[in-house]
Write an enzyme that holds these catalytic residues in place. Structure first.
Site, PDB file in Angstrom:
ATOM      1  N   LYS A  34     -15.982  -5.802   7.821  1.00 18.00           N
ATOM      2  CA  LYS A  34     -16.287  -4.458   7.340  1.00 18.00           C
ATOM      3  C   LYS A  34     -15.342  -3.475   8.021  1.00 18.00           C
ATOM      4  O   LYS A  34     -15.227  -3.472   9.243  1.00 18.00           O
ATOM      5  CB  LYS A  34     -17.739  -4.083   7.652  1.00 18.00           C
ATOM      6  CG  LYS A  34     -18.142  -2.693   7.150  1.00 18.00           C
ATOM      7  CD  LYS A  34     -19.609  -2.411   7.447  1.00 18.00           C
ATOM      8  CE  LYS A  34     -19.844  -2.011   8.891  1.00 18.00           C
ATOM      9  NZ  LYS A  34     -19.339  -0.667   9.224  1.00 18.00           N
ATOM     10  N   LYS A  62     -18.886   4.761   2.861  1.00 20.01           N
ATOM     11  CA  LYS A  62     -20.086   5.587   2.685  1.00 20.01           C
ATOM     12  C   LYS A  62     -19.811   6.723   1.702  1.00 20.01           C
ATOM     13  O   LYS A  62     -20.042   7.900   1.982  1.00 20.01           O
ATOM     14  CB  LYS A  62     -20.593   6.122   4.026  1.00 20.01           C
ATOM     15  CG  LYS A  62     -21.110   5.015   4.946  1.00 20.01           C
ATOM     16  CD  LYS A  62     -21.767   5.575   6.196  1.00 20.01           C
ATOM     17  CE  LYS A  62     -22.338   4.449   7.040  1.00 20.01           C
ATOM     18  NZ  LYS A  62     -21.261   3.616   7.648  1.00 20.01           N
ATOM     19  N   ILE A  66     -19.215  13.213  -6.388  1.00 20.60           N
ATOM     20  CA  ILE A  66     -19.480  13.236  -7.822  1.00 20.60           C
ATOM     21  C   ILE A  66     -18.954  11.943  -8.443  1.00 20.60           C
ATOM     22  O   ILE A  66     -18.103  11.267  -7.871  1.00 20.60           O
ATOM     23  CB  ILE A  66     -18.834  14.468  -8.488  1.00 20.60           C
ATOM     24  CG1 ILE A  66     -17.303  14.397  -8.365  1.00 20.60           C
ATOM     25  CG2 ILE A  66     -19.379  15.752  -7.867  1.00 20.60           C
ATOM     26  CD1 ILE A  66     -16.587  15.454  -9.193  1.00 20.60           C
ATOM     27  N   ASN A  68     -16.795  11.002 -10.766  1.00 21.31           N
ATOM     28  CA  ASN A  68     -15.370  10.739 -10.940  1.00 21.31           C
ATOM     29  C   ASN A  68     -14.686  10.416  -9.619  1.00 21.31           C
ATOM     30  O   ASN A  68     -13.846   9.509  -9.545  1.00 21.31           O
ATOM     31  CB  ASN A  68     -14.673  11.934 -11.591  1.00 21.31           C
ATOM     32  CG  ASN A  68     -13.231  11.617 -11.945  1.00 21.31           C
ATOM     33  OD1 ASN A  68     -12.961  10.738 -12.758  1.00 21.31           O
ATOM     34  ND2 ASN A  68     -12.296  12.316 -11.317  1.00 21.31           N
ATOM     35  N   ALA A 179     -31.421 -11.764  15.518  1.00 22.26           N
ATOM     36  CA  ALA A 179     -32.538 -12.613  15.101  1.00 22.26           C
ATOM     37  C   ALA A 179     -33.674 -11.785  14.511  1.00 22.26           C
ATOM     38  O   ALA A 179     -34.257 -12.154  13.482  1.00 22.26           O
ATOM     39  CB  ALA A 179     -33.040 -13.433  16.289  1.00 22.26           C
ATOM     40  N   GLY A 192     -19.963  -4.788  15.713  1.00 26.45           N
ATOM     41  CA  GLY A 192     -18.594  -4.339  15.889  1.00 26.45           C
ATOM     42  C   GLY A 192     -18.128  -4.391  17.323  1.00 26.45           C
ATOM     43  O   GLY A 192     -17.498  -5.354  17.761  1.00 26.45           O
TER      44      GLY A 192
END
Length: 216
Positions: A34, A62, A66, A68, A179, A192
């Site tokens: 990621k 994230k 809008i 488009n 877990a 990370g």
């Protein structure tokens, strides 16, 4: 995206060569990588392509805009090699549907944020997480982001989304347990700093993966 180790590596490193070196070192110990804005802004969007040659890449942008603009971001991410893009659900169903449709037309997937893993996530995203999850389900999102730092919230989202996937960030540096997240209903955990800042990233990744699979 494969489901062998149940671990996704979040690389927020800002040095391109170091990011690639870390990714190569943990090959086989993770299911995907990621990446977020820190790496893309410092090393360029070609990092999506470079890392996609090593593992599946999820662009954690994230996206919250809008329709488009959402379309353009998803198109560019996938065309460079991303297998999935993470978007916010709060801009509404028209933006979410555009994200899902655009990704699907290119053979990729969309994951929708329900609740963020940091303490501030409890202020605005948590009170609206269930509604955001429903928007994602209605629009066809492949999966959702729910916090490993609060496993009870993973269970709450699981109850709404059925068998769609849950990716849970917050393992390691933020204090979440791999877990516990898997037991609560997550399909994958995301870690990370606990990996890329470790003296031995591969050993760190294998330890987190082992912990995650112990929750199955």
């Amino acid at each position: 995206m494969k489901k062998d180790t149940r671990l996704i590596l979040a690389i927020d490193e800002t040095d391109a060569d170091k990011a690639v070196s870390i990714a190569e070192s943990v090959t086989g110990s993770i299911d995907a990588i990621k990446i977020n804005w820190p790496l893309v802004l410092s090393a360029g969007p070609e990092m999506i392509t470079r890392l996609s040659r090593i593992s599946d890449v999820i662009c954690d942008f994230k996206v919250a805009d809008i329709p488009n603009t959402v379309k353009l971001i998803v198109e560019n991410s996938v065309s460079r090699g991303a297998c999935a893009v993470i978007v916010h659900a709060f801009p509404g169903s028209d933006s979410m549907r555009m994200a899902v449709d655009t990704a699907a037309s290119m053979g990729a997937s969309i994951y929708a944020v329900t609740e963020m893993s940091h303490p501030g996530g409890m202020e605005f995203t948590a009170p609206n997480a269930e509604a955001l999850a429903r928007v994602g389900v209605e629009c066809g999102a492949k999966g959702f982001i729910a916090p490993a730092t609060r496993p009870d919230r993973i269970a709450a989202i699981r109850a709404i989304i059925g068998d769609r996937e849950i990716l849970s960030p917050g393992v390691g540096a933020q204090g979440g347990s791999a877990a516990s997240a898997i037991r609560a209903g997550a399909d994958y955990v995301i870690a990370g700093r606990a990996i890329y800042n470790a003296e031995d990233p591969r050993a760190a990744a294998e330890a987190i993966s082992e912990d995650a699979r112990s929750g199955l």
